[in-house]
Design a protein around this motif. Sequence first.
Motif, PDB file in Angstrom:
ATOM      1  N   ASP A 141      -2.853  -9.563  12.061  1.00  0.00           N
ATOM      2  CA  ASP A 141      -2.017 -10.425  11.083  1.00  0.00           C
ATOM      3  C   ASP A 141      -1.837  -9.704   9.734  1.00  0.00           C
ATOM      4  OD1 ASP A 141      -4.822 -10.731  10.321  1.00  0.00           O
ATOM      5  OD2 ASP A 141      -4.624 -12.773   9.735  1.00  0.00           O
ATOM      6  N   ARG A 142      -2.575  -8.623   9.806  1.00  0.00           N
ATOM      7  CA  ARG A 142      -2.536  -7.778   8.264  1.00  0.00           C
ATOM      8  C   ARG A 142      -1.000  -6.939   8.432  1.00  0.00           C
ATOM      9  NH1 ARG A 142      -8.104  -7.596   8.561  1.00  0.00           N
ATOM     10  NH2 ARG A 142      -8.770  -8.150   6.576  1.00  0.00           N
ATOM     11  N   ILE A 143      -0.498  -6.790   9.522  1.00  0.00           N
ATOM     12  CA  ILE A 143       0.580  -6.358   9.581  1.00  0.00           C
ATOM     13  C   ILE A 143       2.081  -7.282   9.751  1.00  0.00           C
ATOM     14  CG2 ILE A 143       2.449  -4.806  11.322  1.00  0.00           C
ATOM     15  CD1 ILE A 143       0.015  -4.020  12.912  1.00  0.00           C
ATOM     16  N   PRO A 144       2.817  -6.890   8.294  1.00  0.00           N
ATOM     17  CA  PRO A 144       3.731  -8.017   7.962  1.00  0.00           C
ATOM     18  C   PRO A 144       4.778  -7.605   9.129  1.00  0.00           C
ATOM     19  CG  PRO A 144       3.878  -6.044   6.613  1.00  0.00           C
ATOM     20  CD  PRO A 144       2.642  -6.040   7.716  1.00  0.00           C
ATOM     21  N   ASP A 145       5.979  -8.539   8.745  1.00  0.00           N
ATOM     22  CA  ASP A 145       7.151  -8.340   9.383  1.00  0.00           C
ATOM     23  C   ASP A 145       7.856  -6.859   9.005  1.00  0.00           C
ATOM     24  OD1 ASP A 145       9.798  -8.167  10.426  1.00  0.00           O
ATOM     25  OD2 ASP A 145      10.412 -10.027   9.342  1.00  0.00           O
ATOM     26  N   ILE A 146       7.687  -6.088   9.885  1.00  0.00           N
ATOM     27  CA  ILE A 146       7.925  -4.514   9.538  1.00  0.00           C
ATOM     28  C   ILE A 146       9.310  -4.371   9.377  1.00  0.00           C
ATOM     29  CG2 ILE A 146       5.845  -3.392  10.645  1.00  0.00           C
ATOM     30  CD1 ILE A 146       7.566  -2.632  12.976  1.00  0.00           C
ATOM     31  N   SER A 147      10.072  -5.348   9.913  1.00  0.00           N
ATOM     32  CA  SER A 147      11.702  -5.364   9.923  1.00  0.00           C
ATOM     33  C   SER A 147      12.065  -5.488   8.530  1.00  0.00           C
ATOM     34  CB  SER A 147      12.408  -6.026  11.024  1.00  0.00           C
ATOM     35  OG  SER A 147      12.151  -7.179  10.556  1.00  0.00           O
ATOM     36  N   ALA A 148      11.358  -6.056   7.778  1.00  0.00           N
ATOM     37  CA  ALA A 148      11.641  -6.282   6.320  1.00  0.00           C
ATOM     38  C   ALA A 148      11.523  -5.014   5.499  1.00  0.00           C
ATOM     39  CB  ALA A 148      10.714  -7.300   5.754  1.00  0.00           C
ATOM     40  N   ALA A 181       3.985   4.087   9.087  1.00  0.00           N
ATOM     41  CA  ALA A 181       2.815   3.248   8.333  1.00  0.00           C
ATOM     42  C   ALA A 181       1.521   4.049   8.677  1.00  0.00           C
ATOM     43  CB  ALA A 181       2.958   1.817   9.269  1.00  0.00           C
ATOM     44  N   CYS A 182       0.896   3.799   7.536  1.00  0.00           N
ATOM     45  CA  CYS A 182      -0.700   3.895   7.540  1.00  0.00           C
ATOM     46  C   CYS A 182      -1.613   2.649   7.630  1.00  0.00           C
ATOM     47  CB  CYS A 182      -0.997   4.750   6.233  1.00  0.00           C
ATOM     48  SG  CYS A 182      -0.459   6.348   5.964  1.00  0.00           S
ATOM     49  N   MET A 183      -2.528   2.792   8.344  1.00  0.00           N
ATOM     50  CA  MET A 183      -3.516   1.785   8.650  1.00  0.00           C
ATOM     51  C   MET A 183      -5.013   2.353   8.567  1.00  0.00           C
ATOM     52  SD  MET A 183      -1.657  -0.454  11.942  1.00  0.00           S
ATOM     53  CE  MET A 183      -1.552   0.949  12.769  1.00  0.00           C
ATOM     54  N   LYS A 184      -5.833   1.496   8.083  1.00  0.00           N
ATOM     55  CA  LYS A 184      -7.269   1.775   8.289  1.00  0.00           C
ATOM     56  C   LYS A 184      -7.793   1.069   9.269  1.00  0.00           C
ATOM     57  CE  LYS A 184     -10.948   3.037   5.273  1.00  0.00           C
ATOM     58  NZ  LYS A 184     -10.939   4.257   4.486  1.00  0.00           N
ATOM     59  N   VAL A 185      -8.006   1.489  10.321  1.00  0.00           N
ATOM     60  CA  VAL A 185      -8.533   1.007  11.393  1.00  0.00           C
ATOM     61  C   VAL A 185      -9.889   1.326  12.003  1.00  0.00           C
ATOM     62  CG1 VAL A 185      -6.371   0.734  12.207  1.00  0.00           C
ATOM     63  CG2 VAL A 185      -7.253   2.866  12.857  1.00  0.00           C
ATOM     64  N   GLU A 186     -10.415   0.577  13.074  1.00  0.00           N
ATOM     65  CA  GLU A 186     -11.472   1.183  13.908  1.00  0.00           C
ATOM     66  C   GLU A 186     -10.859   1.297  15.194  1.00  0.00           C
ATOM     67  OE1 GLU A 186     -14.964  -1.612  13.714  1.00  0.00           O
ATOM     68  OE2 GLU A 186     -14.274  -2.190  11.649  1.00  0.00           O
ATOM     69  N   HIS A 207      -7.876  -2.942   9.134  1.00  0.00           N
ATOM     70  CA  HIS A 207      -8.356  -3.327   7.898  1.00  0.00           C
ATOM     71  C   HIS A 207      -7.320  -3.359   6.944  1.00  0.00           C
ATOM     72  CE1 HIS A 207     -12.517  -3.449   9.487  1.00  0.00           C
ATOM     73  NE2 HIS A 207     -12.250  -2.233   9.957  1.00  0.00           N
ATOM     74  N   SER A 208      -6.587  -2.567   6.771  1.00  0.00           N
ATOM     75  CA  SER A 208      -5.434  -2.469   5.887  1.00  0.00           C
ATOM     76  C   SER A 208      -4.273  -2.000   6.625  1.00  0.00           C
ATOM     77  CB  SER A 208      -5.697  -1.804   4.787  1.00  0.00           C
ATOM     78  OG  SER A 208      -6.040  -0.398   4.734  1.00  0.00           O
ATOM     79  N   PHE A 209      -2.979  -2.234   6.081  1.00  0.00           N
ATOM     80  CA  PHE A 209      -1.711  -1.976   6.539  1.00  0.00           C
ATOM     81  C   PHE A 209      -0.714  -1.373   5.490  1.00  0.00           C
ATOM     82  CE2 PHE A 209       2.597  -2.323   7.553  1.00  0.00           C
ATOM     83  CZ  PHE A 209       2.908  -1.672   8.683  1.00  0.00           C
TER      84      PHE A 209
END
Length: 120
Positions: free
Chosen positions: A61-68, A83-88, A100-102
């Motif tokens: 749910d940290r990923i917003p509507d990317i089409s915006a 995109a860049c994401m902090k992930v496990e 963890h972040s997007f």
Amino acid sequence: MTKPLLCAALALFSTVTIAEAAETRCGWLQNPTPANWWLDDSAGTWTLMTQGAGDEPEGFDRIPDISAGDYVRTNGNYGYACACMKVETDASQGRILAIHSFRQLPIAQCANDTALPAAE
């Protein structure tokens, strides 16, 4: 060491361990069809979810509507972004387990990154 001090030290250690487990991955965030998501970065393809598998990663749910944002439509309302994401991750499965972040980036940033595959 007193019990409160020991608990504080263990809490700090577990926080550091979680932070060390998270990694930053940047590349093409693909959403070509409903509930199919993956990230193509310089290390390969990382699956976030596949339709019908019920395998949404924690923090999706940290990923917003990317089409915006800066986005390329390829199939009706579906497409891709940079995109860049902090992930496990689970490298053996090529899966993203938690987000963890997007941060969405300009398409040009991924398009000009020679370490990334061409967008599909």
